[in-house]
Design a protein around this motif. Structure first.
Motif, mmCIF file in Angstrom:
data_model
loop_
_atom_site.group_PDB
_atom_site.id
_atom_site.type_symbol
_atom_site.label_atom_id
_atom_site.label_comp_id
_atom_site.label_asym_id
_atom_site.label_seq_id
_atom_site.Cartn_x
_atom_site.Cartn_y
_atom_site.Cartn_z
ATOM 1 N N SER A 1 -3.944 30.309 85.430
ATOM 2 C CA SER A 1 -2.820 29.613 84.804
ATOM 3 C C SER A 1 -1.761 30.602 84.322
ATOM 4 O O SER A 1 -0.559 30.405 84.532
ATOM 5 C CB SER A 1 -3.319 28.763 83.627
ATOM 6 N N ASP B 1 1.203 24.899 83.634
ATOM 7 C CA ASP B 1 -0.055 24.634 82.945
ATOM 8 C C ASP B 1 0.050 24.696 81.430
ATOM 9 O O ASP B 1 -0.829 24.170 80.734
ATOM 10 C CB ASP B 1 -1.131 25.627 83.411
ATOM 11 N N PHE B 2 1.072 25.347 80.883
ATOM 12 C CA PHE B 2 1.214 25.437 79.432
ATOM 13 C C PHE B 2 2.522 24.754 79.003
ATOM 14 O O PHE B 2 3.526 24.820 79.720
ATOM 15 C CB PHE B 2 1.236 26.899 78.964
ATOM 16 N N VAL C 1 0.960 25.343 71.141
ATOM 17 C CA VAL C 1 0.870 25.428 72.602
ATOM 18 C C VAL C 1 -0.304 24.575 73.075
ATOM 19 O O VAL C 1 -1.343 24.481 72.427
ATOM 20 C CB VAL C 1 0.712 26.896 73.066
ATOM 21 N N ARG C 2 -0.112 23.908 74.200
ATOM 22 C CA ARG C 2 -1.151 23.083 74.823
ATOM 23 C C ARG C 2 -1.382 23.566 76.251
ATOM 24 O O ARG C 2 -0.451 24.012 76.927
ATOM 25 C CB ARG C 2 -0.751 21.607 74.838
ATOM 26 N N TRP C 3 -2.651 23.458 76.681
ATOM 27 C CA TRP C 3 -3.020 23.889 78.060
ATOM 28 C C TRP C 3 -3.523 22.673 78.817
ATOM 29 O O TRP C 3 -4.424 21.967 78.371
ATOM 30 C CB TRP C 3 -4.114 24.965 77.972
ATOM 31 N N PRO D 1 -6.467 25.082 71.119
ATOM 32 C CA PRO D 1 -5.734 26.352 71.273
ATOM 33 C C PRO D 1 -6.535 27.550 70.773
ATOM 34 O O PRO D 1 -6.421 28.634 71.324
ATOM 35 C CB PRO D 1 -4.470 26.131 70.434
ATOM 36 N N LEU E 1 5.498 32.565 75.596
ATOM 37 C CA LEU E 1 5.401 31.663 74.438
ATOM 38 C C LEU E 1 6.572 31.857 73.481
ATOM 39 O O LEU E 1 7.215 30.879 73.069
ATOM 40 C CB LEU E 1 4.073 31.918 73.711
#
Length: 866
Positions: free
Chosen positions: A616, A624-625, A647-649, A659, A679
């Motif tokens: 990712s 993906d993020f 942040v989300r994956w 996270p 980020l």
């Protein structure tokens, strides 16, 4: 549990054995066996098959019982269904090997149509050395089956087979001979042909009762033709052969399992006259029904006698001519030496007189004697010859190796008459071979097994695991070994490895294997294990052995190690086994070193997740993020005073990964700098759209992990990023956990001073969760604290937490620090905080994390300001 103290098992066996007092059919015995074993293992359902006595390759079985657990296990009416037993299962059932597993039955196994879905199962063949009598199935057991359960049931299976064997024998014995078949005439032309055959022919029924015989058979069996009909073949054939002419057993010595298979060298016992030898061939004959078979008897007595005389002369001639240069020894049928040549005597240091009788056995090394004699008896008597290596020892103690060959000698009847053995010296050859093998299979520095030998022994251990018990694999890695090489030199490092190898080897059994597979990497293979506790004990012994100091260069050096352990109970893929131990070692190092960790499915999940994380970050970071933002409120005014960037994956199989989990994996993967650059840039880029609100005092909070915070490169990038997008650093707050400050307080203080000088506000995140100290609030440029959600969740109604919270708020007020309370999910907690002058709050009570498109609406609606 010891079988003597297993009262439930003993009671079940006693219940079964009481059936011996009265005559019972096989299906009754199978029903009772099913009830008892289902009660023992607490099975939800079960069923039993009876195997029908037959011969040849086709065997049929018939379901005779079905039961389910209600209050107790109760047999239910079921339709009897007969079918052919699959060939793929026949060998397993005849061997008596039980099978079990999770999930549904394998497709070749039978299952009643009315049965419930299968979650786990146990298959119990009822078989002994002679026959396969039946098969029991249990499914949906309360607890999964283990090897201990299988071992526990073996006495029960033995008792059941004993009952079934008696039932079969009685049924076959009491079955009347069909006189209509014995008196049924053959057509005249066929009868003439039948009696003109040179070989004897018997037509028999399923119980091996003779229905018809020809003249040649009467002559061979020395019995009048008129008296053969109605007699059993057992009157003329040895009982060993008879056991393979009935039941489900295959023909002993048969060249194939197809019709027409031949049994060689059968001893016939005529009613009068001497013993005869014959080859017997079985063939199907449906003239009087499906159970009718034909037995062809080829009398080979004269052939065997002539062949024996010829072989005897030839064997003796070869012994006197071609075998003279090597040791020669001849034994009679009692395994006593009758002849030995000088070469053999010189080799073992004994005289011919000392070798006679059983004296020749004294020359065999005591460690090889039992094995050698057993192998010679088994192979030579079974195949007619033997070859192998064995050690001899002279009366003076000298040990020498020899290659020994043996062939059997027979008399005129084909009976064993003796044994002829030859031997040649291979001592020097084996010494050279052993030396070469040691060089090829052992590490030259430590003397331990090397990587090649390790993989070979691991493969062997896995292949034998199902028979001898579980196998454990340990990966051992010295902690910070490179530091010793760098400070004391490689010579000291090599000496340390030698001492470590010696200590590790002292802690394991001789049957186990320890190898050096890399610089400071060792492996241990533990076999014949009964439980995991033994593996833990070995791991703890290894850690203790290395805890004592090592003396290197007149100094005491302390070394620790990390150990990863994987355990399997059956044959498994070697590469997968190695990978599991490696994953466990990685976890042991990650957990602080100087400890051991066992492989678990969760560790494997982390390993696969690590691969996905790498992919990712390297290939699909934008896809993906993504970022979401949780508003921070002034609970009194209702205004939004800040936004925390989260942040989300998007993970394919587990979409809700925390996270804290995937950030840790990114740090461990070494990609934290690359990820953080994206980020920070993405957070500041999205913040541009809220510039108006930022000017009014709303701040964007960015979380920094320990590794992010201690990276000079990342902090330098973060300092200049706001200006690139027309934003000010003062519009952003950096949330840092106090653990990041503890790693290097002096360096952390300088970084905070620099960030604060640039305009960033600094908050200590998760305050009150464990590391907090007043020193950091006094000495470092911190603008505020965030009270941890784990603390606020238990605030209302908890007097102890309330007192601590008041102290924290009073301390923050005295130090002129802002306070934001996280994790607010109830009005009760929110009101308590308001009453104690803590209006800045964040949590699901006010808002969950929002997508960037939804944030603008929230900001506009609240008309946020400070």
């Amino acid at each position: 549990m010891n079988r003597r103290s297993d009262h439930a098992l003993r009671e079940s066996i006693s219940t079964l054995e009481r059936l011996l007092l009265t005559a019972h059919s096989a299906d009754t015995i199978l029903e009772r066996s099913l009830e008892e074993v289902a009660r023992l293992l607490d099975a939800e359902q079960g069923y039993a098959f009876e195997v029908q006595p037959s011969e040849g390759a086709t065997v049929s079985w018939n379901m005779v019982a079905y039961g389910e657990r209600e209050d107790n296990f109760i047999l239910k009416p079921s339709a009897s269904a007969s079918s052919t037993l699959p060939q793929s299962l026949l060998f397993q059932f005849r061997s008596g090997r039980m099978s079990y597993g999770e999930g549904g039955l394998p497709p070749e196994h039978a299952q009643p149509l009315a049965a419930a879905p299968v979650h786990n199962y146990l298959c119990i063949p009822l078989a002994d050395m002679r026959n396969l009598y039946g098969v029991l199935y249990l499914s949906n057991l309360r607890t999964p089956v283990t090897q201990a359960d299988v071992e526990r049931l073996r006495p029960f299976v033995t008792a059941a087979c004993c009952l079934l064997r008696a039932s079969w024998a009685k049924a076959l014995k009491n079955r009347p001979v069909d006189q209509a078949l014995t008196n049924k005439p053959l057509p005249p032309s066929l009868d003439k042909l039948f009696n003109s055959l040179f070989d004897g022919v018997l037509l028999v029924d399923a119980q091996n009762t003779i229905l018809r015989a020809n003249r040649a058979a009467a002559e061979t069996l020395r019995t009048p033709l008129s008296q053969l009909a109605g007699l059993s073949v057992s009157n003329f054939v040895d009982s060993t052969i008879m056991s393979h002419l009935q039941g489900t057993g295959q023909l002993l010595g048969a060249e194939s399992d197809q019709p027409g298979a031949t049994i060689r060298g059968v001893s016939l016992v005529p009613s009068s006259g001497s013993k005869r030898l014959a080859d017997i061939r079985i063939f199907p004959c449906g003239f009087w029904g499906d159970d009718c078979r034909g037995i062809v008897i080829n009398d080979i007595s004269e052939q065997v006698r002539s062949a024996a005389e010829y072989r005897d002369s030839q064997q003796r001639l070869r012994a006197l001519t071609t075998l003279a240069p090597v040791g020669i020894l001849q034994l009679d049928r009692n395994w006593e030496c009758s002849y030995v040549n000088d070469t053999w005597c010189d080799y073992v240091g004994m005289t011919a007189d000392e070798m006679m009788g059983v004296g020749w056995v004294n020359a065999i090394h005591q460690l090889d004697c039992d094995r050698f004699l057993e192998q010679v008896r088994r192979k030579a008597t079974g195949h007619g010859r033997y070859s192998g290596d064995v050690r001899f020892q002279t009366p003076l103690g000298e040990v020498r190796w020899a290659s020994v060959s043996a062939c059997m000698l027979y008399d005129e009847t084909g009976a064993l008459d003796g044994l002829l053995m030859t031997q040649s010296d291979i001592t020097d050859y084996l010494r050279k071979e052993q030396r070469l093998r040691e060089i090829a299979e052992h590490d030259q520095l430590t003397g331990l097994a090397n990587r090649t030998c390790f993989h070979s022994r691991l493969t062997s251990a896995l292949e034998e695991s199902e028979r001898y018990g579980a196998v454990a694999l340990m990966f051992i890695d010295l902690d910070n070994f490179k530091h010793i090489n760098d400070t004391l030199g490689h010579d000291a490092g090599d000496e340390l490895l030698i001492q470590v190898a010696r200590r590790l080897q002292e802690q394991i059994r001789k049957v186990d294997t320890i190898a050096r597979v890399g610089g400071d990497e060792f492996t241990v293979i533990l076999t014949h294990l009964s439980n995991q506790t033994a593996v833990k004990m070995v791991a703890e012994k290894l850690l203790r052995a290395l805890s004592e100091p090592f003396e290197l260069a007149n100094r005491n050096i302390y070394v620790t190690c990390s150990i990863g352990i994987s355990v399997v109970n059956e044959m498994t893929d070697r590469k997968q086994f190695l990978k599991q131990a490696d994953i466990a070692l990685y976890k042991a190092k990650e957990s602080g070193r100087n400890q051991y960790r066992f492989y678990t499915s969760e560790l494997n999940r982390d390993a696969h997740m690590m691969m996905s994380i790498r992919e990712s970050v390297k290939a699909r970071i934008e896809e993906d993020f993504h970022l979401v933002f949780q508003p921070q409120y002034n609970a009194r005014s209702g205004d939004v005073i800040g936004l925390e960037a989260l942040v989300r994956w998007r993970h394919e199989t587990e979409p809700n990964i925390s996270p804290s989990v995937f950030i840790r994996l990114i740090e461990e993967s070494g990609l934290i700098c690359e990820f953080s650059s994206w980020l920070f840039a993405e957070t500041i880029r999205l913040s541009e759209q809220w510039k108006t609100h930022l000017k009014q005092g709303c701040k964007i909070s960015i979380n920094l992990s320990e590794r992010q915070f201690l990276s000079d490169e990342l902090m330098a990038d973060l300092s200049v990023m706001p200006a690139k997008h027309g934003l000010q650093a003062a519009w952003f707050a950096l949330e840092i956990r106090e653990k990041a400050l503890l790693a290097n307080p002096e360096r952390a203080a300088k970084l905070l001073e620099s960030l604060s000088h640039d305009g960033f506000e600094i908050y200590l995140d998760n305050f009150g969760a464990g590391y907090s100290a007043l020193m950091h609030l006094q000495t470092m440029p911190v603008h505020g604290i965030k009270i941890d959600r784990a603390f606020t969740a238990e605030l209302a109604g908890n007097k102890q937490n309330e007192r601590v919270a008041k102290a924290l708020l009073n301390m923050a007020e005295a130090l002129e620090l802002k306070v934001i309370a996280e994790g607010i999910e109830s009005d009760e907690v929110s009101h308590w905080l308001l009453r104690h002058q803590c209006p800045l709050q964040q949590g699901y009570l006010y808002s969950e994390a929002l997508e960037p498109d939804d944030v603008s609406g929230i900001l506009a609606a609240c008309n946020s300001h400070l």
